[in-house]
Motif scaffolding. Structure first.
Motif, PDB file in Angstrom:
ATOM      1  N   PHE A 142       0.843  -1.195   0.000  1.00  0.00           N
ATOM      2  CA  PHE A 142       0.000   0.000   0.000  1.00  0.00           C
ATOM      3  C   PHE A 142       0.880   1.247   0.000  1.00  0.00           C
ATOM      4  CE2 PHE A 142      -2.049   3.465   2.279  1.00  0.00           C
ATOM      5  CZ  PHE A 142      -3.246   3.592   1.585  1.00  0.00           C
ATOM      6  N   GLU A 143       1.911   1.248   0.829  1.00  0.00           N
ATOM      7  CA  GLU A 143       2.832   2.388   0.893  1.00  0.00           C
ATOM      8  C   GLU A 143       3.533   2.588  -0.447  1.00  0.00           C
ATOM      9  OE1 GLU A 143       6.804   3.899   3.357  1.00  0.00           O
ATOM     10  OE2 GLU A 143       5.568   2.257   4.149  1.00  0.00           O
ATOM     11  N   VAL A 144       3.970   1.493  -1.044  1.00  0.00           N
ATOM     12  CA  VAL A 144       4.666   1.573  -2.327  1.00  0.00           C
ATOM     13  C   VAL A 144       3.742   2.124  -3.417  1.00  0.00           C
ATOM     14  CG1 VAL A 144       5.654   0.184  -4.188  1.00  0.00           C
ATOM     15  CG2 VAL A 144       6.377  -0.211  -1.831  1.00  0.00           C
ATOM     16  N   LEU A 145       2.509   1.639  -3.462  1.00  0.00           N
ATOM     17  CA  LEU A 145       1.567   2.068  -4.495  1.00  0.00           C
ATOM     18  C   LEU A 145       1.121   3.517  -4.303  1.00  0.00           C
ATOM     19  CD1 LEU A 145      -0.624  -1.157  -4.776  1.00  0.00           C
ATOM     20  CD2 LEU A 145       0.878  -0.228  -6.545  1.00  0.00           C
ATOM     21  N   ALA A 146       1.064   3.957  -3.039  1.00  0.00           N
ATOM     22  CA  ALA A 146       0.640   5.342  -2.756  1.00  0.00           C
ATOM     23  C   ALA A 146       1.720   6.358  -3.122  1.00  0.00           C
ATOM     24  CB  ALA A 146       0.264   5.484  -1.284  1.00  0.00           C
ATOM     25  N   LYS A 147       2.958   5.913  -3.172  1.00  0.00           N
ATOM     26  CA  LYS A 147       4.094   6.761  -3.554  1.00  0.00           C
ATOM     27  C   LYS A 147       4.163   8.020  -2.675  1.00  0.00           C
ATOM     28  CE  LYS A 147       3.971   5.073  -8.316  1.00  0.00           C
ATOM     29  NZ  LYS A 147       3.818   5.426  -9.745  1.00  0.00           N
ATOM     30  N   ASP A 148       4.250   9.190  -3.312  1.00  0.00           N
ATOM     31  CA  ASP A 148       4.408  10.445  -2.555  1.00  0.00           C
ATOM     32  C   ASP A 148       3.159  10.835  -1.781  1.00  0.00           C
ATOM     33  OD1 ASP A 148       6.963  10.655  -3.525  1.00  0.00           O
ATOM     34  OD2 ASP A 148       6.450  12.040  -5.144  1.00  0.00           O
ATOM     35  N   GLU A 149       2.029  10.198  -2.091  1.00  0.00           N
ATOM     36  CA  GLU A 149       0.789  10.510  -1.373  1.00  0.00           C
ATOM     37  C   GLU A 149       0.675   9.755  -0.054  1.00  0.00           C
ATOM     38  OE1 GLU A 149      -2.904  11.105  -3.806  1.00  0.00           O
ATOM     39  OE2 GLU A 149      -1.685  10.097  -5.335  1.00  0.00           O
ATOM     40  N   PHE A 150       1.613   8.842   0.203  1.00  0.00           N
ATOM     41  CA  PHE A 150       1.565   8.082   1.454  1.00  0.00           C
ATOM     42  C   PHE A 150       1.953   8.963   2.627  1.00  0.00           C
ATOM     43  CE2 PHE A 150       3.649   5.530   4.753  1.00  0.00           C
ATOM     44  CZ  PHE A 150       2.612   4.655   5.050  1.00  0.00           C
ATOM     45  N   SER A 151       1.142   8.869   3.704  1.00  0.00           N
ATOM     46  CA  SER A 151       1.437   9.553   4.961  1.00  0.00           C
ATOM     47  C   SER A 151       1.558   8.490   6.043  1.00  0.00           C
ATOM     48  CB  SER A 151       0.316  10.533   5.313  1.00  0.00           C
ATOM     49  OG  SER A 151       0.473  11.027   6.630  1.00  0.00           O
ATOM     50  N   SER A 152       2.588   8.567   6.851  1.00  0.00           N
ATOM     51  CA  SER A 152       2.849   7.509   7.827  1.00  0.00           C
ATOM     52  C   SER A 152       1.790   7.429   8.922  1.00  0.00           C
ATOM     53  CB  SER A 152       4.228   7.705   8.463  1.00  0.00           C
ATOM     54  OG  SER A 152       4.292   8.955   9.134  1.00  0.00           O
ATOM     55  N   LEU A 153       1.086   8.532   9.202  1.00  0.00           N
ATOM     56  CA  LEU A 153       0.071   8.543  10.253  1.00  0.00           C
ATOM     57  C   LEU A 153      -1.328   8.262   9.710  1.00  0.00           C
ATOM     58  CD1 LEU A 153       1.176  11.562  12.480  1.00  0.00           C
ATOM     59  CD2 LEU A 153       1.464   9.130  12.933  1.00  0.00           C
ATOM     60  N   PHE A 154      -1.734   9.006   8.699  1.00  0.00           N
ATOM     61  CA  PHE A 154      -3.079   8.830   8.170  1.00  0.00           C
ATOM     62  C   PHE A 154      -3.165   9.362   6.741  1.00  0.00           C
ATOM     63  CE2 PHE A 154      -3.012  12.804  10.630  1.00  0.00           C
ATOM     64  CZ  PHE A 154      -3.385  13.728   9.659  1.00  0.00           C
ATOM     65  N   GLN A 155      -4.169   8.868   6.020  1.00  0.00           N
ATOM     66  CA  GLN A 155      -4.491   9.382   4.689  1.00  0.00           C
ATOM     67  C   GLN A 155      -5.752  10.224   4.810  1.00  0.00           C
ATOM     68  OE1 GLN A 155      -1.266   7.330   3.526  1.00  0.00           O
ATOM     69  NE2 GLN A 155      -2.396   8.693   2.185  1.00  0.00           N
ATOM     70  N   THR A 156      -5.783  11.341   4.124  1.00  0.00           N
ATOM     71  CA  THR A 156      -6.939  12.226   4.144  1.00  0.00           C
ATOM     72  C   THR A 156      -7.678  12.145   2.812  1.00  0.00           C
ATOM     73  OG1 THR A 156      -5.836  13.758   5.661  1.00  0.00           O
ATOM     74  CG2 THR A 156      -7.717  14.613   4.421  1.00  0.00           C
ATOM     75  N   PHE A 157      -8.998  11.999   2.895  1.00  0.00           N
ATOM     76  CA  PHE A 157      -9.829  11.925   1.701  1.00  0.00           C
ATOM     77  C   PHE A 157     -10.883  13.029   1.747  1.00  0.00           C
ATOM     78  CE2 PHE A 157      -8.183   7.686   2.384  1.00  0.00           C
ATOM     79  CZ  PHE A 157      -7.828   7.266   1.097  1.00  0.00           C
ATOM     80  N   LYS A 158     -10.978  13.769   0.675  1.00  0.00           N
ATOM     81  CA  LYS A 158     -12.030  14.792   0.530  1.00  0.00           C
ATOM     82  C   LYS A 158     -13.032  14.251  -0.489  1.00  0.00           C
ATOM     83  CE  LYS A 158     -10.948  19.119   0.672  1.00  0.00           C
ATOM     84  NZ  LYS A 158     -10.439  20.490   0.326  1.00  0.00           N
ATOM     85  N   ILE A 159     -14.283  14.097  -0.054  1.00  0.00           N
ATOM     86  CA  ILE A 159     -15.291  13.481  -0.899  1.00  0.00           C
ATOM     87  C   ILE A 159     -16.461  14.432  -1.109  1.00  0.00           C
ATOM     88  CG2 ILE A 159     -16.856  11.503  -1.113  1.00  0.00           C
ATOM     89  CD1 ILE A 159     -14.941   9.963   0.715  1.00  0.00           C
ATOM     90  N   SER A 160     -16.853  14.579  -2.347  1.00  0.00           N
ATOM     91  CA  SER A 160     -17.960  15.474  -2.673  1.00  0.00           C
ATOM     92  C   SER A 160     -19.271  14.967  -2.097  1.00  0.00           C
ATOM     93  CB  SER A 160     -18.073  15.610  -4.191  1.00  0.00           C
ATOM     94  OG  SER A 160     -19.244  16.309  -4.551  1.00  0.00           O
ATOM     95  N   VAL A 161     -19.996  15.849  -1.440  1.00  0.00           N
ATOM     96  CA  VAL A 161     -21.286  15.478  -0.862  1.00  0.00           C
ATOM     97  C   VAL A 161     -22.269  15.055  -1.965  1.00  0.00           C
ATOM     98  CG1 VAL A 161     -23.303  16.380   0.376  1.00  0.00           C
ATOM     99  CG2 VAL A 161     -20.999  16.908   1.190  1.00  0.00           C
ATOM    100  N   ALA A 162     -22.117  15.644  -3.140  1.00  0.00           N
ATOM    101  CA  ALA A 162     -23.014  15.319  -4.255  1.00  0.00           C
ATOM    102  C   ALA A 162     -22.870  13.871  -4.694  1.00  0.00           C
ATOM    103  CB  ALA A 162     -22.715  16.250  -5.438  1.00  0.00           C
ATOM    104  N   ASP A 163     -21.770  13.210  -4.334  1.00  0.00           N
ATOM    105  CA  ASP A 163     -21.555  11.818  -4.714  1.00  0.00           C
ATOM    106  C   ASP A 163     -22.447  10.863  -3.941  1.00  0.00           C
ATOM    107  OD1 ASP A 163     -19.678  12.510  -6.578  1.00  0.00           O
ATOM    108  OD2 ASP A 163     -17.946  12.114  -5.285  1.00  0.00           O
ATOM    109  N   PHE A 164     -22.967  11.302  -2.775  1.00  0.00           N
ATOM    110  CA  PHE A 164     -23.773  10.379  -1.969  1.00  0.00           C
ATOM    111  C   PHE A 164     -25.021  10.983  -1.337  1.00  0.00           C
ATOM    112  CE2 PHE A 164     -20.184  11.945   0.602  1.00  0.00           C
ATOM    113  CZ  PHE A 164     -20.855  12.578   1.636  1.00  0.00           C
ATOM    114  N   LEU A 165     -25.156  12.311  -1.394  1.00  0.00           N
ATOM    115  CA  LEU A 165     -26.302  12.946  -0.763  1.00  0.00           C
ATOM    116  C   LEU A 165     -27.018  13.818  -1.795  1.00  0.00           C
ATOM    117  CD1 LEU A 165     -27.642  13.099   2.029  1.00  0.00           C
ATOM    118  CD2 LEU A 165     -26.313  15.166   2.473  1.00  0.00           C
ATOM    119  N   LYS A 166     -28.233  13.413  -2.136  1.00  0.00           N
ATOM    120  CA  LYS A 166     -29.008  14.132  -3.158  1.00  0.00           C
ATOM    121  C   LYS A 166     -29.855  15.228  -2.526  1.00  0.00           C
ATOM    122  CE  LYS A 166     -27.262  11.193  -6.033  1.00  0.00           C
ATOM    123  NZ  LYS A 166     -26.136  11.604  -6.880  1.00  0.00           N
TER     124      LYS A 166
END
Length: 280
Positions: free
Chosen positions: A256-280
């Motif tokens: 997982f760390e290898v595939l994430a490359k520079d986006e890997f964070s040793s503590l946590f990964q942050t995801f920003k998700i559009s509300v429109a993707d799940f809340l109509k």
């Protein structure tokens, strides 16, 4: 345990990815032991043997012929997922919750009886594992009429257009924190604080629930049902891994760390998700 989605696409072959995981292990070995002056101090791993073993394991992972360890109390993720697939799984989970009425906007909340939620007069906390722990208990206590866990709800703050969540790294990937634009409420349970009375519950023991220190963690209502209201990650012991599962998990975390490359964070990964993707 959950299998990964074998439709995931990879730019690296199994041999190339296995080689990169071995290079990561070499780097970690060097950082821990430095230059070894004597071969009798620390045995050097057989890197070529590891590479061959990892290549075979990688092929099994891609064909979905092995299970990647997961823990429902930590959320719907495992380390066999790429960052892109993790975001997709989180989005789909939120969509599922919205469809079942367990993810709502503050505007929708206004039409509900606010006194029936806990806390009744303010925003709730940010710990998503309260939701996953409650879901885990409910799904495994269907046969037991005298034990249950309250419904939990993820509330999206108005007028947010996206929600930011964190996946913390540990023995499992923990979908654990609402960082921005959301909070958790639960159904309010009325009754007596009776956690100590459930310390010997065989049903809770099987599910590795252990948080009986605070009497209010289990509330017994007037009908005799014990409601487990403290359901976050720390209230449970994680499942024990077999030797084979531990090997798979160790490799999966490193890949997982290898595939994430520079986006890997040793503590946590942050995801920003559009509300429109799940809340109509």
């Amino acid at each position: 345990m959950l299998s990964i989605d074998s439709s995931q696409s990879y730019s690296l072959s199994p041999e190339e990815l296995a080689a990169l995981v071995v290079e990561l292990e070499k780097k970690e070995f060097q950082q821990e032991f430095g230059e070894i002056e004597s071969p009798f101090e620390v045995s050097q791993p057989n890197w070529e043997k590891k590479k061959k073993k990892y290549r075979v394991l990688e092929e099994k992972i891609r064909s979905a012929s092995v299970d990647i360890p997961s823990w429902a109390v930590a959320g719907p993720l495992n380390y066999g997922l790429t960052l892109e697939k993790m975001k997709e799984v989180i989005t789909n989970k939120f969509m599922e919750m919205a469809n079942s009425g367990h993810l709502i906007s503050e505007k929708q909340l206004e039409s509900c009886n606010r006194e029936s939620f806990y806390p009744p007069d303010k925003k709730g906390g940010d710990n998503l594992t309260r939701i996953w722990g409650a879901e885990f208990l409910v799904s495994n206590l269907k046969h037991e009429k005298s034990l249950n866990a309250p419904e939990h709800f993820l509330i999206i703050e108005d007028p947010a257009s996206d929600i930011e969540v964190q996946v913390w790294h540990g023995p499992y990937p923990y979908l654990s924190i609402v960082k921005k634009n959301g909070y958790i409420l639960s159904k309010k349970i009325e009754g007596e604080s009776k956690a100590l009375a459930y310390r010997c519950s065989t049903d809770l023991a099987k599910l590795k629930y252990k948080d009986f220190g605070d009497p209010g963690n289990v509330i017994k209502d007037s009908k005799g049902t014990g409601w487990v209201v403290d359901t976050e990650l720390k209230s449970f012991d994680p499942p024990k891994l077999t030797r084979e599962s531990a090997l798979i998990q160790d490799y999966s975390k490193k890949r997982f760390e290898v595939l994430a490359k520079d986006e890997f964070s040793s503590l946590f990964q942050t995801f920003k998700i559009s509300v429109a993707d799940f809340l109509k």
